[in-house]
Design a protein around this motif. Structure first.
Motif, PDB file in Angstrom:
ATOM      1  N   LEU A  60     -32.320 -60.495 -46.095  1.00 31.98           N
ATOM      2  CA  LEU A  60     -33.255 -61.567 -45.591  1.00 31.98           C
ATOM      3  C   LEU A  60     -33.126 -63.042 -46.361  1.00 31.98           C
ATOM      4  O   LEU A  60     -32.870 -63.633 -45.947  1.00 31.98           O
ATOM      5  N   MET A  64     -31.578 -66.420 -45.110  1.00 32.25           N
ATOM      6  CA  MET A  64     -32.385 -67.692 -45.501  1.00 32.25           C
ATOM      7  C   MET A  64     -31.483 -68.559 -45.793  1.00 32.25           C
ATOM      8  O   MET A  64     -31.824 -69.937 -45.574  1.00 32.25           O
ATOM      9  N   GLN A  71     -38.881 -68.358 -44.104  1.00 33.45           N
ATOM     10  CA  GLN A  71     -40.227 -67.520 -44.599  1.00 33.45           C
ATOM     11  C   GLN A  71     -41.379 -68.655 -44.767  1.00 33.45           C
ATOM     12  O   GLN A  71     -41.204 -69.692 -45.095  1.00 33.45           O
ATOM     13  N   TYR A  78     -41.645 -63.416 -42.615  1.00 36.02           N
ATOM     14  CA  TYR A  78     -40.451 -63.738 -42.169  1.00 36.02           C
ATOM     15  C   TYR A  78     -40.341 -64.052 -40.791  1.00 36.02           C
ATOM     16  O   TYR A  78     -40.998 -63.420 -39.903  1.00 36.02           O
TER      17      TYR A  78
END
Length: 269
Positions: A60, A64, A71, A78
């Motif tokens: 994640l 990102m 987020q 998320y």
């Protein structure tokens, strides 16, 4: 000997010459876990993907960094990021649209000995998706496939502009307008009047405004919300397309537009 591939767990299996990159496969699994969901917690992504929380968190965070995942700063949940939306905006149905429309373009070009065009409005421009020329008539070269025309000139460009939101129209006509011929509309006031007429009548016939002696006739293909999916247009010598001051092939072009609309899966009004 059969090739090997690596599954998501990192095990090697036989039966394919393609080797999957485990990190990429896992990243795609994470992205796919958001299908039909706005937000997910770390635990939820981990549960859906079957990955442990440490691996899930690293994936994640990596996604990102490239804006594929974002987020929420308050809840820390998320969601899919801006990069996904940007990519999705470029995944159009242009290939299907071209495939569906091309037989009609060929049909019209052959029937009237003209050049036919399929075009769309994209990112503030009128873009030609396809062009078909009948060898018996004059080939109109001024709009190449993949090329654009000024929105104040031509049948299809003005037609596509006319159906944009008011704020988009004002933004676009506030920019300097090109003059392709002495008949090109370069006055904002006159262009606004012309766009209003196009919306009222549902078609555009542009005479001499790209090149003297040439005329283009354009009609929209609407979706279920009556927004133009594309424009179908024909171009040729003015005597071919205009009789007694009126476009002679308008009804035929409108019939073709309705047929394409049905073939694209939209209902008729």
């Amino acid at each position: 000997m059969a090739g090997k591939k690596i599954n998501m767990a990192g095990n090697q299996t036989t039966g394919s010459s393609v080797q999957n990159v485990r990190a990429v496969t896992r990243a795609l699994v994470v992205l796919n876990s958001f299908a039909g969901k706005d937000l997910q917690t770390l635990a939820e992504v981990s549960s859906v993907t079957g990955l442990d929380k440490g691996t899930t968190r690293r994936l994640l965070l990596t996604l990102m960094q490239s804006n594929y995942i974002a987020q929420d700063p308050l809840t820390h949940h998320y969601r899919l990021g801006r990069a996904i939306r940007d990519l999705a905006s470029n995944v159009g149905d242009t290939q299907d649209l071209r495939a569906i429309a091309q037989p009609a373009l060929v049909e019209l070009a052959s029937e009237f000995s003209v050049t036919t065009f399929l075009s769309i409005f994209k990112e503030g421009a009128a873009v030609c998706l396809d062009r078909v020329h009948d060898m018996r008539g004059l080939e109109v070269h001024w709009w190449q496939v993949g090329g654009t025309l000024p929105l104040n000139c031509g049948g299809a460009p003005k037609l596509l502009l006319a159906y944009q939101p008011d704020e988009e129209i004002e933004r676009l006509i506030s920019q300097p307008m090109e003059k392709l011929s002495e008949k090109s509309i370069t006055s904002k006031k006159e262009l606004r009047k012309r766009l209003a007429l196009i919306r009222e009548q549902g078609w555009e016939c542009a005479i001499d405004d790209v090149a003297l002696g040439l005329t283009a006739l354009a009609v929209p293909v609407f979706d279920n919300e009556n927004h133009p999916v594309c424009a179908i247009s024909i171009a040729g010598l003015t005597p071919q397309l205009i009789k007694n001051g009126k476009p002679v092939h308008l009804k035929r072009l409108q019939e073709v537009a309705k047929r394409i609309r049905s073939q694209l899966g939209y209902h008729q009004p």
